[in-house]
Design a protein around this motif. Structure first.
Motif, PDB file in Angstrom:
ATOM      1  N   ASP A 237     -50.367 -21.393   9.715  1.00 13.49           N
ATOM      2  CA  ASP A 237     -50.015 -20.458  10.774  1.00 13.49           C
ATOM      3  C   ASP A 237     -50.225 -21.019  12.180  1.00 13.49           C
ATOM      4  O   ASP A 237     -50.042 -20.304  13.161  1.00 13.49           O
ATOM      5  CB  ASP A 237     -50.789 -19.145  10.624  1.00 13.49           C
ATOM      6  CG  ASP A 237     -52.301 -19.351  10.486  1.00 13.49           C
ATOM      7  OD1 ASP A 237     -52.752 -20.511  10.575  1.00 13.49           O
ATOM      8  OD2 ASP A 237     -53.025 -18.359  10.298  1.00 13.49           O
ATOM      9  N   TYR A 400     -43.682 -19.884   7.894  1.00 15.16           N
ATOM     10  CA  TYR A 400     -44.796 -19.450   8.744  1.00 15.16           C
ATOM     11  C   TYR A 400     -44.481 -19.635  10.220  1.00 15.16           C
ATOM     12  O   TYR A 400     -43.885 -20.621  10.644  1.00 15.16           O
ATOM     13  CB  TYR A 400     -46.063 -20.227   8.400  1.00 15.16           C
ATOM     14  CG  TYR A 400     -46.795 -19.679   7.207  1.00 15.16           C
ATOM     15  CD1 TYR A 400     -47.657 -18.594   7.332  1.00 15.16           C
ATOM     16  CD2 TYR A 400     -46.601 -20.231   5.946  1.00 15.16           C
ATOM     17  CE1 TYR A 400     -48.326 -18.085   6.230  1.00 15.16           C
ATOM     18  CE2 TYR A 400     -47.272 -19.726   4.832  1.00 15.16           C
ATOM     19  CZ  TYR A 400     -48.121 -18.657   4.988  1.00 15.16           C
ATOM     20  OH  TYR A 400     -48.785 -18.147   3.889  1.00 15.16           O
ATOM     21  N   ASN A 404     -48.020 -15.274  12.446  1.00 18.67           N
ATOM     22  CA  ASN A 404     -48.555 -14.917  11.138  1.00 18.67           C
ATOM     23  C   ASN A 404     -50.043 -15.234  11.063  1.00 18.67           C
ATOM     24  O   ASN A 404     -50.593 -15.932  11.913  1.00 18.67           O
ATOM     25  CB  ASN A 404     -47.842 -15.690  10.026  1.00 18.67           C
ATOM     26  CG  ASN A 404     -46.414 -15.259   9.804  1.00 18.67           C
ATOM     27  OD1 ASN A 404     -45.482 -16.060   9.945  1.00 18.67           O
ATOM     28  ND2 ASN A 404     -46.217 -14.004   9.463  1.00 18.67           N
ATOM     29  N   GLN A 406     -52.344 -16.840   7.986  1.00 17.63           N
ATOM     30  CA  GLN A 406     -52.500 -17.320   6.614  1.00 17.63           C
ATOM     31  C   GLN A 406     -53.967 -17.187   6.251  1.00 17.63           C
ATOM     32  O   GLN A 406     -54.813 -17.947   6.708  1.00 17.63           O
ATOM     33  CB  GLN A 406     -52.055 -18.776   6.464  1.00 17.63           C
ATOM     34  CG  GLN A 406     -52.135 -19.261   5.017  1.00 17.63           C
ATOM     35  CD  GLN A 406     -51.690 -20.699   4.858  1.00 17.63           C
ATOM     36  OE1 GLN A 406     -52.137 -21.572   5.580  1.00 17.63           O
ATOM     37  NE2 GLN A 406     -50.788 -20.950   3.910  1.00 17.63           N
TER      38      GLN A 406
END
Length: 556
Positions: A237, A400, A404, A406
């Motif tokens: 991310d 990604y 975002n 992660q």
């Protein structure tokens, strides 16, 4: 005068703690009582201390601030050990408070007594046992300081139950401000000089890049200096995967061409990463101990500089500050071959992010599910992932963005998925949280999904059920063909299990079920669960069992 337990809770507040995770225990009842009078600290009751440890790690990852778990002595503490290990592996600031036996009983092998210095000394950055209530405020202050200091990690604080009930006049201390090291101007000039001359550089970016400021600086540097970026293990991310300067994600079980191509680089610039085992593909990019190309390693903790790899430059500095300093330098004309190099390394991931649905006779190929999920997931969605081969489909196909999150562990610990989804949704209930978890990992900590029901958190739990410990089965197929043992699983009906917990459940057994099941699950007001009967043949996103067996036959 105040009880030590009250001073402890006051100290949590001065250090910005607004949530704690716990399994209640009699050895720290005084703290629980103090928390009763502190409604601005949210107390999350978990079902097992390991799940609480995972939640605390995820909370720290989400916020960038220290997280806290309280557990009782003995069994509670040892159950929580997985959170301590993951915090160390993931460089996450975690403070674990353990209720301890009364001081008079220390050393007597009393009921549930454990020596926590011996137990956690190899995992935690610091283990403290507070015997005098007058020392508690300083001990808490030190615990948070050490947990946050580079490299962040876990600190364990043992609290004898009788000490917590004694009074003290020493009140909570303010938090110590953390100062990360700035890069030396001479080092920045040298990095710029080397980068300007390089035809085939690769920038390996790690989690210490941080949040928006660091990610923006990373993108700006990649664009202005025309440098390709590979992201460290489970740090997807921090750089947009559709960006033309994105090279790849350095993960488990990626094709060898990733490693081989990147090793053609003539300069490795590693920023904000410890260059661990997985990120370096088994210490092969760069190669240990002597890389094939000059290595510039930037990290704020000198312990990790030059310890495994010989470096051309070792720069003790914060990642974001270094990226900003490089951006402030004049941008030179880069060698002509740089553009072709960027296209080549970008193709490593770009060529594998497309997926045409595949049918398999033994279940649904999980890539089919993930490719459709991409169409319905928000640009700022949290992907909370457990450990397992099912995750390779998300890591390969999901585009990604820096918006975002992660949420996954570098430690590879099974059981992280469900607790990390809970912790993420608690931080931002309006944000879309999608939890990807295998059948094995779900049966380790899936009970924590009850918190999603209790607080009506709209998490979408997606279980890949191939009735196998898939990652270990893959290694068995590679290393011990036709000798699979202990990896087959007998599983419950996960939809019925979810409904027993109070979630709405859906099942995907064929490709035709994918779209309606996802639509139904994502429309639920509250948490929902999808069980996917997945193919074992398509054991990961990069290989099949048949391909592994064919390669074994060809090699024999």
């Amino acid at each position: 005068m105040r009880r030590a337990a009250d001073v402890l809770v006051d100290s949590l507040k001065t250090h910005g703690i607004d949530r704690v995770f716990c399994v209640p225990g009699e050895s720290y009842l005084g703290v629980i009582d103090a928390l009763y009078d502190t409604p601005d600290i949210d107390v999350v009751t978990v079902r097992q201390e390991g799940g609480g440890g995972f939640m605390a790690v995820a909370d720290a990852k989400y916020t960038g601030r220290p997280a806290v778990e309280f557990v009782s002595r003995g069994p509670g503490a040892t159950n929580a050990a997985i959170g301590v290990h993951v915090a160390q592996q993931d460089a996450v600031p975690l403070v674990l408070f353990i209720g301890q036996v009364a001081r008079v009983d220390l050393g007597r092998e009393a009921f549930q007594e454990v020596d926590y210095t011996k137990t956690f000394g190899g995992m935690a950055k610091l283990v403290l046992e507070v015997l005098d209530p007058d020392n508690l405020a300083d001990a808490v202050c030190r615990a948070f300081e050490v947990a946050r200091a580079p490299t962040p990690g876990p600190v364990v604080v043992s609290l004898p139950e009788d000490m917590l009930l004694e009074e003290t006049s020493v009140l909570a201390k303010p938090a110590i401000e953390l100062q990360l090291p700035e890069p030396n101007p001479a080092a920045i000039s040298e990095i710029c000089l080397r980068l300007a001359k390089s035809e085939r550089p690769i920038l390996i970016a790690g989690g210490q890049v941080g949040f928006e400021a660091g990610r923006t600086a990373l993108r700006d540097l990649a664009e202005s200096w025309n440098v390709p970026v590979a992201v460290a293990w489970r740090r997807q991310d921090i750089f947009d995967h559709t960006h033309p300067n994105f090279a790849c994600h350095l993960a488990f079980n990626v094709p060898p061409v990733f490693r081989d191509t990147l090793n053609e680089a003539d300069l490795v610039l590693a920023i904000g990463t410890r260059l661990g085992d997985v990120t370096t593909q088994g210490y092969q990019i760069p190669s240990a101990p002597r890389p094939l190309q000059p290595l510039i390693h930037v990290y704020p903790d000198s312990y990790h500089l030059g310890r495994v790899f010989e470096t051309a430059m070792a720069v003790k500095a914060d990642a974001a500050a270094t990226l900003k300093a490089l951006m402030a330098s004049s941008t030179p004309d880069v060698p002509h071959g740089r553009a072709d190099w960027i296209k080549r390394v970008h193709a490593l991931s770009a060529d594998r992010m497309n997926w045409d649905w595949v049918n398999s006779g033994d279940g649904v190929v999980f890539g089919n599910v993930v490719s459709h999920l991409i169409e319905v997931m928000d640009d700022d969605a949290v992907t909370a992932m457990d450990a397992g081969n099912f995750a390779t489909w998300v890591q390969r196909l999901y585009p990604y963005k820096t918006t975002n999150v992660q949420m996954a562990t570098n430690a590879g610990a099974m059981g992280m998925g469900v607790p990390s989804a809970i912790a993420s949704a608690l931080r931002d209930p309006a944000r879309q949280v999608v939890c990807f978890v295998g059948d094995g990992g779900f049966l380790m900590t899936g009970n924590e999904m009850i918190a999603a029901v209790e607080r009506n958190l709209p998490i979408r739990f997606i279980i890949s059920n191939n009735a196998s410990y898939g990652t270990i089965r893959l290694y068995q197929e590679r290393n011990h063909p036709d000798r699979a043992l202990a990896t087959n699983l007998s599983n419950p009906d996960f939809v019925l299990l979810a409904e027993a917990y109070g979630l709405k459940g859906f099942k995907i057994e064929t490709d035709d079920d994918i779209k309606p099941a996802i639509a139904g699950a994502f429309a639920v007001d509250g948490p929902s669960l999808i069980e996917v009967k997945t193919s074992l043949e398509y054991i990961s996103a990069f290989t099949t069992i048949s391909q592994i067996r064919s390669s074994q036959t060809a090699a024999s």
